[in-house]
Design an enzyme around this catalytic site. Structure first.
Site, PDB file in Angstrom:
ATOM      1  N   GLU A  94     150.990 -75.848 -52.851  1.00 15.94           N
ATOM      2  CA  GLU A  94     150.196 -75.550 -51.650  1.00 15.94           C
ATOM      3  C   GLU A  94     151.036 -74.988 -50.511  1.00 15.94           C
ATOM      4  OE1 GLU A  94     147.944 -79.314 -51.306  1.00 15.94           O
ATOM      5  OE2 GLU A  94     146.259 -78.161 -52.104  1.00 15.94           O
ATOM      6  N   LYS A  95     152.166 -74.360 -50.863  1.00 14.41           N
ATOM      7  CA  LYS A  95     153.063 -73.883 -49.800  1.00 14.41           C
ATOM      8  C   LYS A  95     152.478 -72.714 -49.014  1.00 14.41           C
ATOM      9  CE  LYS A  95     155.993 -71.619 -53.274  1.00 14.41           C
ATOM     10  NZ  LYS A  95     155.612 -72.507 -54.395  1.00 14.41           N
ATOM     11  N   PHE A  96     151.454 -72.062 -49.557  1.00 10.64           N
ATOM     12  CA  PHE A  96     150.832 -70.954 -48.810  1.00 10.64           C
ATOM     13  C   PHE A  96     149.542 -71.374 -48.110  1.00 10.64           C
ATOM     14  CE2 PHE A  96     153.158 -68.570 -52.268  1.00 10.64           C
ATOM     15  CZ  PHE A  96     154.252 -68.286 -51.451  1.00 10.64           C
ATOM     16  N   TRP A 105     143.782 -71.277 -52.361  1.00 11.76           N
ATOM     17  CA  TRP A 105     143.201 -71.410 -53.692  1.00 11.76           C
ATOM     18  C   TRP A 105     141.974 -70.526 -53.900  1.00 11.76           C
ATOM     19  CZ3 TRP A 105     138.458 -73.284 -52.363  1.00 11.76           C
ATOM     20  CH2 TRP A 105     138.387 -74.059 -51.204  1.00 11.76           C
ATOM     21  N   GLU A 137     139.054 -83.260 -43.764  1.00 16.03           N
ATOM     22  CA  GLU A 137     139.931 -82.098 -43.970  1.00 16.03           C
ATOM     23  C   GLU A 137     139.178 -80.826 -43.639  1.00 16.03           C
ATOM     24  OE1 GLU A 137     141.482 -81.647 -47.908  1.00 16.03           O
ATOM     25  OE2 GLU A 137     141.880 -83.770 -48.149  1.00 16.03           O
ATOM     26  N   ASN A 146     141.352 -89.434 -53.560  1.00 19.63           N
ATOM     27  CA  ASN A 146     141.173 -88.158 -52.876  1.00 19.63           C
ATOM     28  C   ASN A 146     140.156 -87.331 -53.623  1.00 19.63           C
ATOM     29  OD1 ASN A 146     142.255 -86.353 -50.682  1.00 19.63           O
ATOM     30  ND2 ASN A 146     142.493 -85.003 -52.457  1.00 19.63           N
ATOM     31  N   GLU A 147     139.065 -87.020 -52.961  1.00 21.70           N
ATOM     32  CA  GLU A 147     138.048 -86.119 -53.521  1.00 21.70           C
ATOM     33  C   GLU A 147     137.683 -86.481 -54.967  1.00 21.70           C
ATOM     34  OE1 GLU A 147     139.519 -82.118 -52.878  1.00 21.70           O
ATOM     35  OE2 GLU A 147     138.719 -82.099 -50.845  1.00 21.70           O
TER      36      GLU A 147
HETATM   37  C1  GLA Z   1     141.585 -80.492 -50.943  1.00 21.28           C
HETATM   38  C2  GLA Z   1     142.548 -81.638 -51.119  1.00 21.28           C
HETATM   39  C3  GLA Z   1     143.803 -81.494 -50.333  1.00 21.28           C
HETATM   40  C4  GLA Z   1     144.311 -80.078 -50.374  1.00 21.28           C
HETATM   41  C5  GLA Z   1     143.226 -79.163 -49.888  1.00 21.28           C
HETATM   42  C6  GLA Z   1     143.670 -77.720 -49.818  1.00 21.28           C
HETATM   43  O1  GLA Z   1     140.679 -80.658 -49.977  1.00 21.28           O
HETATM   44  O2  GLA Z   1     141.957 -82.868 -50.790  1.00 21.28           O
HETATM   45  O3  GLA Z   1     144.765 -82.392 -50.863  1.00 21.28           O
HETATM   46  O4  GLA Z   1     144.650 -79.746 -51.689  1.00 21.28           O
HETATM   47  O5  GLA Z   1     142.140 -79.236 -50.765  1.00 21.28           O
HETATM   48  O6  GLA Z   1     142.667 -76.898 -49.299  1.00 21.28           O
END
Ligand code: GLA
Length: 710
Positions: free
Chosen positions: A381-383, A341, A333, A175-176
């Protein structure tokens, strides 16, 4: 045609020109014949009765693809070498029974607690020597042999179990890459960096010469003495730092390739991707990475503080399409509303999510996905917003999620169509890594700011933009803009010269052609490799004080941040400085070379100043600004049998697209299409190529009406 959302696409006649358009869905997800819609799905956070509800809601919303398992390593391999796939088997079966295709993640962005306990040396070490611990998520050191071995093993185990499952559409590795940390300064990283350097330079003599180690007495007599560029008493050797950036991108890529190859061996024919952060993650060179993925995918989040964040969105989408080589790509995404964040997580207002989604689609995305399906009750990440928000299915967001799913379902024929651009903006991660280091001539030099400013001007002028590497074939573009070309190789300089000589128009902004690939100033002085194409060199940089402005001898033209002491070698002066350290000297120049021309601007112009500069360059290039109403975005996709126009109105005034065509949502043919304020529209036009627009008289919008982003 009235709409209270934000996209218009027009289906066009077969007579429309489709310059350079590729036909196709080659390389797309097997068996997928419509725009993909869905998001990250993390059902392991919920009891299984919720899974049934989820799948029913997905069907209601038109979801046809979900990404699963991305952070589930700890559940899939609870102890080293012990695998538990039972829950994932059930999830596969459930999604398959509902006809929802699966993008299966490898969970290697989040190694389990046991991993860091057993292999503490795999933890990331920062430049200052801090060892990063467990309890969040994030990459282990890309240089750790243990991480490489175990991440490849879990990928292989997943591929063996699910690689031929009929519901599987794609692999989502990791992921990223590069976030939240990329560089690691552990002992293993230094050792791997040395191996990388040996392969690049062969001998220490060559390395010493490339790094200029005679300066400050840094000459190396043994490979063992070289380490990752950890914190030092004063500024680190800039070439060492640049090479470490190159090494880091390559080390992360090697992690991806190891997982990908393990998957390919067990899962033939299923495309493998990893989600990029084009434009937002500076630590991976996507020109190199894009060659290694089967399909390019990207994550994008609006910068909430920026009221014109839709322009940044367009730039990220164009960059993604460009690294994809023009082929359709996946928006892996984005968010239905606010994230969690940023300093102030501004919520999207009604219609904004749709505008964002359709802007991505207009710029080449064939999949519109979100983070995430259902909002998490626990954890960091609940918000963050979600497709199913905490407020549930009576919410505005859920209604819009369903409406968007229904709309995308009507756009299947757009799949595989492509976008072509007349303008290229040069983009080079290596140059940015070099420019962003310490001890540059002014802290106000920002490659990011300049690229965004030029892009904004081109966006306002309605010109579709590709991004291109400076050594790429540029011959298809009428105009090439180089807003931040600090590092220019001899090959790139020759490429630009050939482009202009062959009839191209080039615009170069200041602090360009300064260093070679080793971050060494070019022999011959500042801008030496661009001397022939620009018809000038720079004798001395004349950066400005904080807030200082200089005036040009063209009405209203003001610059700041930078000026140059220019030596002309054939270029004509278009504008001179009236005041400041370069008073009386050239500010903007034009040089005719062969069949083309090259422009140079030596100060920072704002978006209005850039209108004047680029307006002249457009004339050389035979381009015309579209003169669209402010904040109306219009992009065209070319298909095999038709063209599609996507128009997104980010403004406060409705606009009418004077373009005959079929509205893809209603199937009705119309001589013109109204794009309401804050709304998109999607249709297929009947000629001509560039739609004409007329402004609607300004009307007051009632409060609460589908919002614009302003
Ligand atoms: C990134 C991550 C996700 C999530 C999002 C939140 O893109 O890949 O898992 O944390 O940010 O914006």
């Amino acid at each position: 045609m009235k709409s209270d959302t934000a996209m218009l696409s027009l289906r066009g006649g077969a007579d429309l020109p489709t310059p350079g358009a590729q036909s196709a869905t080659t390389g797309w997800l097997p068996g997928v014949t419509s725009i993909c819609y869905g998001g990250d799905y993390n059902p392991e956070q919920w009891p299984e009765e919720v899974w049934e509800q989820d799948v029913a809601l997905m069907s209601e919303a038109g979801v046809n693809l979900v990404s699963i398992g991305i952070f589930a390593w700890g559940l899939l391999e609870p102890r080293e070498g012990e695998f538990d796939f039972v829950w994932l088997d059930r999830l596969f079966a459930l999604l398959h029974s509902a006809g929802i295709r699966i993008d299966l993640g490898t969970p290697t962005a989040s190694p389990p607690a046991w991993f860091f306990h057993s292999y503490p040396d795999a933890r990331v070490v920062t430049r200052e020597g801090t060892v990063l611990g467990f309890g969040s998520r994030g990459m282990a050191s890309p240089s750790s042999a243990d991480y490489r071995r175990l991440s490849t093993r879990i990928a292989r185990e997943l591929a063996r179990r699910y690689g031929r499952h009929p519901a599987l559409a794609m692999w989502h590795v990791h992921n990223e890459y590069g976030a939240p940390v990329s560089e690691c300064y552990s002992a293993a990283s230094s050792a791997a960096f040395r191996t990388w350097l040996r392969a690049r330079y062969g001998t220490l003599d060559v390395l010493n010469a490339a790094w200029g180690t005679a300066f400050w007495g840094q000459t190396y007599g043994s490979w063992e003495h070289i380490s990752a560029p950890s914190a030092t008493p004063s500024v680190i050797n800039p070439t060492q730092r640049l090479d470490f950036s190159r090494y880091t991108s390559d080390a992360l890529l090697a992690c991806f390739v190891a997982e990908r190859d393990a998957i390919r061996a067990e899962s033939p024919g299923i495309p493998v991707t990893t989600n990029f952060m084009a434009g937002a993650c500076p630590s991976v060179d996507l020109w190199r990475w894009a060659r290694e993925v089967d399909i390019v995918s990207n994550d994008h989040y609006l910068t909430a503080a920026d009221r014109r964040g839709h322009v940044g969105l367009a730039m990220a989408a164009d960059l993604t399409r460009s690294v994809a080589g023009g082929r359709p790509w996946i928006l892996m995404e984005h968010s239905t509303s606010g994230v969690n964040w940023q300093p102030r997580n501004v919520a999207k207002r009604a219609g904004e999510m749709r505008r964002n989604a359709l802007s991505h689609l207009g710029r080449g995305a064939d999949a519109i996905m979100f983070f995430q399906w259902r909002a998490s009750r626990s954890g960091a990440e609940k918000f963050h917003s979600a497709m199913v928000p905490h407020a549930g299915t009576t919410s505005r967001i859920w209604t819009e999620v369903r409406e968007l799913g229904a709309e995308l379902g009507q756009l299947a024929e757009v799949l595989g169509s492509t976008v072509t651009a007349d303008v290229a903006v040069l983009w080079d991660w290596e140059s940015f890594w070099a420019q962003d280091q310490e001890w540059r001539p002014s802290e106000d030099l920002s490659h990011r700011e300049r690229v965004a400013a030029f892009y904004d001007r081109l966006w306002r002028d309605g010109l579709t933009v590709d991004f291109a590497h400076p050594e790429a074939d540029l011959s298809a573009y009428r105009l090439v803009v180089a807003p931040a070309a600090y590092l220019v190789t001899a090959r790139a300089a020759e490429n630009l010269r050939r482009y202009v000589e062959g009839g191209g128009t080039l615009v170069v902004s200041y602090f360009a052609g300064i260093v070679d690939e080793n971050d060494a100033v070019h022999d011959g002085g500042f801008g030496a490799p661009l001397r022939e194409v620009l018809g000038l060199t720079v004798e001395e940089f004349l950066p400005l004080r904080d807030g200082e402005q200089v005036h040009l001898d063209l009405p209203g033209m003001v610059g700041d941040v930078w000026t140059d002491d220019i030596v002309l070698h054939g270029a004509q002066v278009v504008a001179r400085y009236v005041d400041g350290p370069a008073a009386g000297q050239p500010a903007i120049t034009r040089n005719g070379l062969g069949a083309g021309s090259a422009w140079y601007v030596s100060t920072r112009l704002d978006v209005d100043g850039l209108a004047v500069l680029l307006g002249s360059a457009y004339q050389d290039a035979g381009l015309e600004p579209s003169r669209l109403p402010a904040e109306l975005e219009v992009v065209r996709r070319h298909g095999e049998h038709a063209d599609y126009v996507v128009a997104v109105n980010h403004g406060d005034d409705a606009a009418v697209l004077l373009q005959a065509g079929v509205d893809l949502r209603t199937g009705r043919e119309r001589p013109e299409h109204e794009v309401p304020a804050g709304a998109p529209s999607c249709s297929a036009p009947r000629a001509p190529r560039r739609p004409r627009l007329r402004r609607r008289p300004r009307t007051r919008r009632s409060p609460g009406r589908a919002g614009s982003s302003r």
